[in-house]
Design a protein around this motif. Structure first.
Motif, PDB file in Angstrom:
ATOM      1  N   GLN A 176      75.270  61.481  44.623  1.00 55.68           N
ATOM      2  CA  GLN A 176      74.356  60.398  44.979  1.00 55.68           C
ATOM      3  C   GLN A 176      73.364  60.837  46.044  1.00 55.68           C
ATOM      4  O   GLN A 176      72.181  60.493  45.987  1.00 55.68           O
ATOM      5  N   HIS A 177      73.825  61.612  47.010  1.00 52.83           N
ATOM      6  CA  HIS A 177      72.947  62.085  48.078  1.00 52.83           C
ATOM      7  C   HIS A 177      71.919  63.071  47.531  1.00 52.83           C
ATOM      8  O   HIS A 177      70.762  63.093  47.967  1.00 52.83           O
ATOM      9  N   SER A 178      72.347  63.897  46.572  1.00 54.11           N
ATOM     10  CA  SER A 178      71.429  64.865  45.965  1.00 54.11           C
ATOM     11  C   SER A 178      70.312  64.152  45.200  1.00 54.11           C
ATOM     12  O   SER A 178      69.136  64.506  45.307  1.00 54.11           O
ATOM     13  N   VAL A 179      70.689  63.137  44.434  1.00 54.61           N
ATOM     14  CA  VAL A 179      69.691  62.374  43.681  1.00 54.61           C
ATOM     15  C   VAL A 179      68.717  61.705  44.642  1.00 54.61           C
ATOM     16  O   VAL A 179      67.498  61.730  44.440  1.00 54.61           O
ATOM     17  N   HIS A 180      69.252  61.124  45.706  1.00 53.36           N
ATOM     18  CA  HIS A 180      68.399  60.406  46.658  1.00 53.36           C
ATOM     19  C   HIS A 180      67.411  61.352  47.339  1.00 53.36           C
ATOM     20  O   HIS A 180      66.260  60.981  47.600  1.00 53.36           O
ATOM     21  N   SER A 181      67.840  62.569  47.611  1.00 51.41           N
ATOM     22  CA  SER A 181      66.944  63.524  48.258  1.00 51.41           C
ATOM     23  C   SER A 181      65.753  63.843  47.356  1.00 51.41           C
ATOM     24  O   SER A 181      64.633  64.072  47.841  1.00 51.41           O
ATOM     25  N   CYS A 182      65.977  63.839  46.048  1.00 52.90           N
ATOM     26  CA  CYS A 182      64.867  64.056  45.105  1.00 52.90           C
ATOM     27  C   CYS A 182      63.973  62.826  45.027  1.00 52.90           C
ATOM     28  O   CYS A 182      62.739  62.936  45.056  1.00 52.90           O
ATOM     29  N   ILE A 183      64.605  61.652  44.928  1.00 54.11           N
ATOM     30  CA  ILE A 183      63.848  60.405  44.826  1.00 54.11           C
ATOM     31  C   ILE A 183      62.885  60.256  46.001  1.00 54.11           C
ATOM     32  O   ILE A 183      61.734  59.823  45.845  1.00 54.11           O
TER      33      ILE A 183
END
Length: 227
Positions: free
Chosen positions: A84-91
């Motif tokens: 979830q943190h990885s996705v958020h960093s991209c978003i």
């Protein structure tokens, strides 16, 4: 329907027991990651790829992108401790995006047809995820004892990609971060906002390379498609 895709690629692959990022393992003489990237590189509707990576693996991944002529990658933000943190960093680094897909980098067998249906459904409905119907008998078990046989007609095994209108997923990620909620997938974060998530029937070939046995299945799928 045009879209950009996020691929979390900062995992450790502990269940694979490979002693390295499983995405670098060879499948038909190419890294798993490259097989997955090639799907989106070849899709005319994909306008950008975002890879969340471990900082110590960034240079190696950049070399792979150059070696295999992957040109659509727009950024390689640092991945987080959880998916979830990885996705958020991209978003957080994306802009001017209408539809965003999140896909397991270790699922190299997704097809353009399924991707198109997901993106189109997300455009109309806001959120859509890939899944297949449960084939086996499903039972609830507590302390090693079966407590209930579950009607499998309503059960689906969820895969990726998961597709969303960008503003909806960005809001869901922001809210989860604010309250410290950790979900099992992006759809769960969107569900917490009270938004409906629609299912798009996928393929049983869309397997995730998680264990060594999955590599055998992967080789068989590639051989079947080649023939």
């Amino acid at each position: 329907m045009e879209y950009e895709v996020v691929l979390p690629a900062a995992g450790s692959g502990k269940r694979m027991g490979a002693g390295q990022n499983k995405l670098f393992l060879q499948l038909a003489e190419k890294p798993i990651l490259i097989h997955t990237l090639n799907v989106f590189e070849a899709d005319v509707n994909c306008t950008g790829i975002w890879l969340a990576v471990k900082p110590e693996e960034r240079l190696f991944i950049e070399a792979l992108l150059a070696q295999y002529n992957i040109t659509k990658v727009k950024g390689l933000p640092a991945g987080g401790e959880e998916r979830q943190h990885s996705v958020h960093s991209c978003i957080k680094e994306m802009s001017n995006v209408n539809i965003v897909l999140v896909h397991d980098a270790a699922r190299p067998f997704i097809t353009h047809g399924i991707i198109e249906r997901l993106a189109s459904t997300a455009f109309v409905k806001g959120a859509a995820i890939a899944g297949v119907r449960a084939k086996d008998t499903m039972k609830k078990v507590r302390d090693g004892v079966i407590t209930e046989t579950v009607d499998r007609e309503s059960l689906w095994m969820i895969q990726t990609p998961q597709a969303f209108r960008f503003d909806l997923l960005a809001e869901a990620e922001d809210v989860a971060e604010k309250v410290g909620f950790l979900g099992t997938d992006e759809a769960m974060l969107v569900e917490r906002l009270g938004h409906e998530v629609h299912i798009v029937e996928s393929s049983y070939e869309n397997v995730k390379m998680t264990t060594k046995e999955d590599l055998i299945f992967g080789e068989a799928i590639l051989a079947s498609r080649k023939s």
